[in-house]
Design an enzyme around this catalytic site. Structure first.
Site, PDB file in Angstrom:
ATOM      1  N   GLY A 246       0.830  -1.196   0.000  1.00 11.68           N
ATOM      2  CA  GLY A 246       0.000   0.000   0.000  1.00 11.68           C
ATOM      3  C   GLY A 246       0.867   1.249   0.000  1.00 11.68           C
ATOM      4  O   GLY A 246       1.951   1.282  -0.569  1.00 11.68           O
ATOM      5  N   SER A 247       0.378   2.241   0.712  1.00  7.78           N
ATOM      6  CA  SER A 247       1.029   3.545   0.635  1.00  7.78           C
ATOM      7  C   SER A 247       2.400   3.610   1.279  1.00  7.78           C
ATOM      8  O   SER A 247       3.128   4.575   1.093  1.00  7.78           O
ATOM      9  CB  SER A 247       0.128   4.592   1.263  1.00  7.78           C
ATOM     10  OG  SER A 247      -1.072   4.639   0.535  1.00  7.78           O
ATOM     11  N   THR A 248       2.773   2.577   2.067  1.00 12.08           N
ATOM     12  CA  THR A 248       4.138   2.618   2.602  1.00 12.08           C
ATOM     13  C   THR A 248       5.138   2.595   1.447  1.00 12.08           C
ATOM     14  O   THR A 248       6.267   3.043   1.584  1.00 12.08           O
ATOM     15  CB  THR A 248       4.423   1.428   3.541  1.00 12.08           C
ATOM     16  OG1 THR A 248       4.051   0.228   2.875  1.00 12.08           O
ATOM     17  CG2 THR A 248       3.641   1.546   4.832  1.00 12.08           C
TER      18      THR A 248
END
Lengths: 470, 600
Positions: free
Chosen positions: B220-222
């Site tokens: 995801g956004s990591t």
């Protein structure tokens, strides 16, 4: 051999000395040196086994060394006093084998190790007692029938109801209080004495009673009775006690001694034929034996059941390779009866081909020394007895090592001096004492004769030399 | 008689010769065949009858040791794991039937003593060790204390926690749920061992596979840590570009659009995009950077290679090869926000955070601290090594500023990770992985203290519900925070008393100053932080849940094909988010606020 010749020459050069200066201390000094060597080797092996097993030197290494040394020194001192002229090789080699055996037993089980230490002590005591009690081996011949009766009694003792006990399908144990005892081992020794005496007594008849059959000389059937008797007895041991090893050992010893006494090969042939007939009958008809042969010929057919023990042994031996895994470094515990019947596999795995070759050399040295004692011996009874005792060591070693290596069917007998077990250890220490006694007697007897005059000394030396150096 | 005696001697000699020949055959010529015989399986027991070295934690707890087996056991020693399942993913197991895993496997020859870590012997005890050998002990870099924190905070939820020291690569904590108790696989009873094995295999979530380094999920956004650093490294002009405020990003080669989560709008410069985790912005950045650049940046951070950790069978994290985006550009926008075919292990994300923390260098991750011999003397220490350079130190400094903003900026998605008095740098991630019921994998990757990092953490919670309470910022960030707190309480960093943010640029300095001021009072601050942060935020963005998709290539492991397709078609069927639609959403302030705040 050469020692004797050299000593003889030395003796002849100082005919005036009544005590043969230099000779007696020399033999015992050699023995002392060998004993120190044997103790050192055992101690080293013990240290390595401890290190291999626990990763640290055993804490009791110093007391261990002292105990071995003291035990062997007791035997040594006893020999200095009781048998000063005896052969110097016997005790150190036996001590070394006993020590090596102890190390491997200790590596397998602490409980068995302490028992084995006790048995070793009792064995050494039995050695000393035998030396004290038997001042001349030929005196034993006087009680030949006592020995005979005792031998057969011991052999058949496990069959007595309530006394005998079946262990693993073989009935060769008896209860003595809380202890189990395997009388077959002692019976072997006692019967060797009986056979020696009886055979010497009848040697003339046994070797002369021949009949001409066509162009061949054969043994008169009536003189075959002893062979048939021994065969029957050995078959009985086998059938009733299920003890293939003892049965074979008993018969082979008898046959060997009979042949030595009479020199008639027909006994060997006849006996061999009987043995083959008996075993082929037994092996096809009797379940227990059939299983043995199957697991011998086809161990891979039932690798988890009948073939398990022999296969585990073979895998262990193979795993050992040339130099072994190192004492204490193997996984010997998976082999059933690792400390008794199968101890050779453990030894072979952990010290490798190099180690077991040395071990076998040790046995050869014992047998060779025993036979040499027999050769030198003048008294026919003692000669035959020494040969018979050596034969026991040789055959028993061959049978168990051959069994473990799948050269012959595996039978449950012990590896002399090495395997765990009190009956065996005590028996072999007594056997050793008898050999020592005969050796001492021979040496002592030889010298007064040699001293009587340089002429006879020369003759004796000449006679001894070629024979011994052959 | 002498002739016969000599012949008997010769006969016995022949018999012994036969034995000798037989032994030569068995021990030399036929030995290999016997060793290889399938029935020889039990010979493996070899090792099982020797003592084996212990595995210890850095704070002295015994994690694995050999104890004497009770009498009558098939083996002499029994392997026990006094801490139960706590270190299972690290120590692995030592099973008679199923072999070994974890440290028990990688350091097997050290533990069983077959390889001796001894240099040239300089004293008696060295010499002794060299001659005698014996088992050696392994001390790990992980502490029991931090593992306990990880286990407690995961509280039975499926997920993984990895913490490492960014400057050395030393793993400080590594824990995953579900897990197992290695003692069950090292039992003396092989029957019980088999039962335990079967039961573990049947347990959902595959407890036997250490999730922290062997399982991969879409980060995801990591993953925006990597996308943003690619901007600084390869196309700095993008860093100054103001991206338009969008609710949905038009994608090339398709009519579909990439939507922000819940239709929220976001835009602006990279700092703003990163702070609120703007999907449309980063989708555009991904397209602008191009597949090749993004791929090489991911590679530089460690994707597509097996991390050289001293644990067996570590998984390589996936970023699709540039060629796979040809004619399939929309997926690049998703890959840039850590969706689609991007899949990372928690270890990889901890290493990514660690790379930023360590000035752009990725250290070789390791669990071994030192080896000691049976006397307890240290015989060998692990020497730290650089694995690769992920990014320049200048970029790392800029990235630190971005990541701090995520935690300390009022509209940051990671405020739940804030610790009073400590500058925490982090990035949230929430990736939707299922539709019926909707589930998400919630991530947080962080390091602290920002100026002198001593710990980098990655946390993932799997199969969380879709909603407010279950997003990277709400469920994963608090775990990261408590790990960092636990670590820093025992390892105060140089200059910890100073105002840590001094060199981190303008971002968040106001908040940092406040928290520094209240630091002694501590503890309550994180709770109050979101409250003060909420009101001014107007534009929300989300990092997660692609609303439209064109085509899919391979999919990351762990997402079943059916659920994926279902999700896509279901979501895709929805009309593109209109203003009205958005307004509808926004008219539910409570829900909006929740989603907006914490969905990244």
């Amino acid at each position: 051999m050469t020692t004797l010749g050299h000593d003889a020459v030395q003796a002849s050069s100082v005919p005036s000395s009544p005590l043969l200066p230099g000779r007696r201390p020399a033999r015992r000094r050699t023995e002392l040196g060998l004993i120190v060597l044997a103790a050192g080797l055992t101690g080293g092996l013990y240290a390595l086994a401890g290190a291999g097993r626990a990763g640290a030197l055993p804490a009791n290494i110093i007391p261990f060394l002292i105990v071995i040394l003291v035990l062997l020194l007791v035997g040594h001192v006893a020999m200095r006093i009781l048998a000063p002229e005896a052969d110097p090789v016997l005790l150190p080699v036996a001590g070394l084998l006993n020590g090596v055996g102890y190390v491997f037993i200790a590596r397998l089980s602490t409980a068995e190790a302490s028992a084995q230490a006790l048995w070793s002590t009792i064995g050494m005591t039995a050695f000393v007692i035998t030396l004290v009690a038997v001042r001349r081996a030929r005196d034993l011949a006087r009680y030949r029938y006592t020995w005979g009766a005792l031998g057969f009694l011991l052999l058949l003792l496990p069959l007595v109801p309530g006394l005998g006990e079946d262990i693993n399908g073989a009935r060769l144990w008896i209860h003595l209080g809380s202890h189990e005892f395997q009388p077959g081992q002692l019976a072997e020794l006692v019967l060797a004495i009986f056979f020696a005496a009886a055979l010497i007594e009848r040697a003339e008849q046994l070797s002369r009673g021949t009949r001409r059959l066509g162009r061949m000389l054969i043994v008169d059937p009536k003189y075959l009775a002893p062979v048939l008797l021994a065969w029957g007895l050995s078959l009985l041991i086998f059938l009733a006690e299920n003890d293939l090893g003892s049965s074979f050992l008993f018969f082979a010893m008898f046959l060997g001694m009979l042949w030595i006494a009479t020199g008639r090969s027909s006994y060997l042939l006849f006996g061999g034929g009987l043995f083959l007939g008996g075993s082929s009958f037994a092996l096809t008809a009797i379940g227990h034996a059939k299983l043995r042969v199957q697991s011998w010929l086809h161990p891979f057919a039932h690798p988890d059941t009948s073939g398990y023990q022999i296969l585990q042994g073979l895998f262990a031996i193979a795993n050992g390779g040339l130099l072994g895994t190192g004492p204490g470094e193997s996984n010997a515990a998976v082999i059933p009866y690792a400390s008794s019947d199968m101890i050779f596999a453990v030894v072979a795995e952990e010290i490798g081909l190099a180690g077991v070759t040395a071990l076998l050399a040790g046995y050869l040295l014992l047998v060779g020394t025993g036979l040499r004692i027999a050769l030198r011996c003048e008294d026919p009874f003692e000669k035959l007895l020494a040969a018979g005792l050596s034969l026991i060591i040789g055959i028993q070693t061959f049978v168990i090592v051959g069994g473990v290596t799948r050269l012959i069917p595996l039978t449950g007998i012990t590896l002399p001096f090495v395997a765990y077990g009190g009956s065996s250890l005590i028996t072999f220490y007594i056997l050793l004492a008898l050999l020592v006694r005969i050796s001492d007697t021979t040496a002592r007897q030889g010298f007064p004769v040699l001293l009587a005059g340089s002429q006879r000394v020369q003759a004796g030396a000449n006679e001894a030399l070629p024979r011994d150096s052959q | 008689m002498n002739r016969q005696i000599r012949l008997v001697g010769a006969g016995i000699l022949v018999m012994f010769l036969a034995l000798f020949v037989r032994l030569n055959y068995l021990q030399v010529f036929h030995a290999g065949a016997l060793d290889a015989n399938p029935n020889n399986g039990t010979r493996v027991v070899n090792e099982y009858d020797r003592p084996r070295g212990a595995i210890l934690s850095s704070d002295g707890a015994t994690l694995a040791e050999s104890v004497r087996a009770p009498k009558g056991s098939p083996f002499t020693y029994e392997r026990v794991y006094p801490t139960g399942s706590l270190f299972a993913d690290v120590t692995g197991y030592y099973s008679f039937i199923y072999g070994t895993d974890g440290v028990e496997r990688t350091y097997n020859d050290i533990l069983d003593g077959s390889v001796q870590k001894t240099g040239f012997p300089t004293n008696l005890s060295d010499l002794r060790q060299l001659l005698v050998g014996g088992a050696q002990n392994i001390t790990l870099t992980l502490s029991e204390k931090l593992q306990e924190v990880a286990r407690k905070d995961l509280a039975g939820r499926t997920g993984s926690v990895v913490a490492l020291d960014p400057s050395t690569g030393a793993i400080l904590a590594l824990y995953s749920n579900p897990t197992y108790n290695p003692s069950e696989l090292a039992q003396l009873s092989t029957v019980k061992e088999q039962q335990a094995w079967k039961r573990l295999l049947a347990t959902p979530g595959n407890p036997l596979s250490p999730g922290a380094y062997r399982n991969r999920w879409p980060p995801g956004s990591t993953f925006k840590i990597i996308t943003a650093s690619a901007v600084y490294d390869h196309d700095p002009s993008l860093a100054d570009e103001a991206f338009p405020v969008l609710g949905a990003l038009p994608l090339p080669q398709t009519t579909h659009e990439l939507h922000n989560y819940d239709g929220s709008y976001c835009g602006g410069q990279i700092l703003q995009l990163f702070t609120v985790s703007c999907d449309t912005g980063f989708g555009k950045i991904g397209l602008d950077l191009g597949a090749r650049t993004l791929y090489s940046q991911a590679r530089a951070f460690g994707f597509d290679s097996v991390p050289p950790i001293d644990l067996p069978d570590a998984a390589a994290s996936d970023f699709p090869r540039p060629a796979s985006f040809v004619g399939n550009l929309p997926t690049l926008a998703y890959s840039a926000i850590g969706q689609e075919n991007v899949a990372a292990t928690p270890l990889q994300m901890a290493m990514a955070a660690g790379a930023i923390a360590d000035g752009g260098e990725v250290m070789v991750p390791h669990v071994l601290s030192y080896i000691s011999n049976s006397q307890g003397q240290v015989v060998s220490r692990y020497k730290d090594k650089v694995w690769r350079r992920a990014t320049s130190s200048a970029t790392a400094a800029k990235m630190t500023a971005l990541m701090e903003s995520v935690v300390d900026s009022p509209d940051g998605t990671g405020v739940a990770a804030a610790i009073p008095g400590v500058e925490v740098a982090g990035k949230t991630g929430t990736s939707q992985t299922g539709t019926v019921p909707p589930t998400t994998d919630d991530w947080f990757a962080a390091f602290a203290p920002a100026a002198h990092p001593s710990i980098a953490v990655a946390v993932v919670l799997l199969d969380q519900g879709l909603g407010v309470q279950t997003q990277g910022g709400t469920v994963a960030a608090p775990i990261a925070r408590s790990l960092i707190e636990a670590w820093l309480s025992e390892h105060p960093v140089r200059g910890a008393g100073e105002v840590v943010h001094a060199d981190t640029g303008s971002v968040g300095s106001a908040r940092a100053a406040t928290t520094s001021a209240v630091a002694p009072a501590s503890a309550v601050a994180p709770a109050s932080a979101p409250a003060e942060g909420v009101p001014p935020i107007v534009v929300r963005a989300t990092s997660t849940a692609p609303r439209a998709t064109t085509t899919t290539n391979t999919r990351p492991p762990g997402i079943s094909a059916t659920s994926d397709t279902t999700k896509r078609s279901a979501v895709g069927a929805r009309p593109p988010a209109s203003a009205g639609n958005r307004d509808e959403k926004r008219s539910l302030p409570g829900e909006h606020q929740r989603t907006g705040r914490s969905s990244r």
